[in-house]
Design an enzyme around this catalytic site. Structure first.
Site, PDB file in Angstrom:
ATOM      1  N   LYS A  56       0.815  -1.219   0.000  1.00 30.99           N
ATOM      2  CA  LYS A  56       0.000   0.000   0.000  1.00 30.99           C
ATOM      3  C   LYS A  56       0.846   1.265   0.000  1.00 30.99           C
ATOM      4  O   LYS A  56       0.319   2.362  -0.118  1.00 30.99           O
ATOM      5  CB  LYS A  56      -0.933   0.013   1.216  1.00 30.99           C
ATOM      6  N   CYS A  57       2.161   1.116   0.117  1.00 29.28           N
ATOM      7  CA  CYS A  57       3.084   2.245   0.215  1.00 29.28           C
ATOM      8  C   CYS A  57       3.755   2.490  -1.132  1.00 29.28           C
ATOM      9  O   CYS A  57       4.421   1.606  -1.676  1.00 29.28           O
ATOM     10  CB  CYS A  57       4.128   1.943   1.282  1.00 29.28           C
ATOM     11  N   GLY A  58       3.599   3.708  -1.663  1.00 28.97           N
ATOM     12  CA  GLY A  58       4.207   4.050  -2.945  1.00 28.97           C
ATOM     13  C   GLY A  58       5.722   3.943  -2.934  1.00 28.97           C
ATOM     14  O   GLY A  58       6.323   3.468  -3.899  1.00 28.97           O
ATOM     15  N   ARG A  72       6.532   0.309  -3.157  1.00 29.04           N
ATOM     16  CA  ARG A  72       6.281  -0.210  -4.516  1.00 29.04           C
ATOM     17  C   ARG A  72       7.370   0.254  -5.479  1.00 29.04           C
ATOM     18  O   ARG A  72       7.856  -0.531  -6.305  1.00 29.04           O
ATOM     19  CB  ARG A  72       4.906   0.225  -5.023  1.00 29.04           C
TER      20      ARG A  72
END
Length: 134
Positions: A10-12, A15
């Site tokens: 969920k963390c950019g 990712r």
């Protein structure tokens, strides 16, 4: 050694870090640490490898940080570590470990220094282009 990443999908930043690793030819072991948190001993080992104090790895933006009063400067390193083990969301991410060392990869381009064959440039999800060695 197989590289690994402590990842939150969920963390950019997490990712982007994983994508840089894959674009550089790495096939890291992906540990979704919210589902499979590290043991206390392994977290202590990671902190030592990264040369970080527990407070430096603490994700203070999380509401549970305030609920537990973790900004209290009188709390010991052990108390901070215990809180991170009890509430893995408090562990900042992504943490990458390779044969070149370990680091908290914030910003994501910090991962370049840990890779054997980093790509020359990478376009992040938000369109920002980052370059290795520049």
């Amino acid at each position: 050694m197989t590289s690994l990443i402590f990842h939150n999908p969920k963390c950019g930043t997490s990712r982007n870090t994983l994508a840089i690793m894959k674009a550089s030819g790495e096939n890291p072991e992906v540990i979704e640490y919210l589902k499979n948190p590290p043991s206390r001993d392994y977290l202590v080992e990671l902190l030592a490898k990264m040369n970080l104090l527990p407070r430096e790895l603490l994700r203070s933006k999380e509401p549970v940080n305030d609920e537990l009063g973790l900004d209290n400067p009188e709390l010991s390193d052990d108390q901070i570590i215990d809180a991170m083990i009890a509430h893995p969301i408090l562990i900042n991410r992504p943490i990458v470990v390779t044969n070149k060392g370990a680091a908290l990869c914030r910003p994501s381009e910090r991962v370049f220094e840990l890779l054997d064959n980093p790509v020359g440039s990478f376009t992040k999800e938000d369109g920002e282009v980052v370059h290795y060695g520049k």
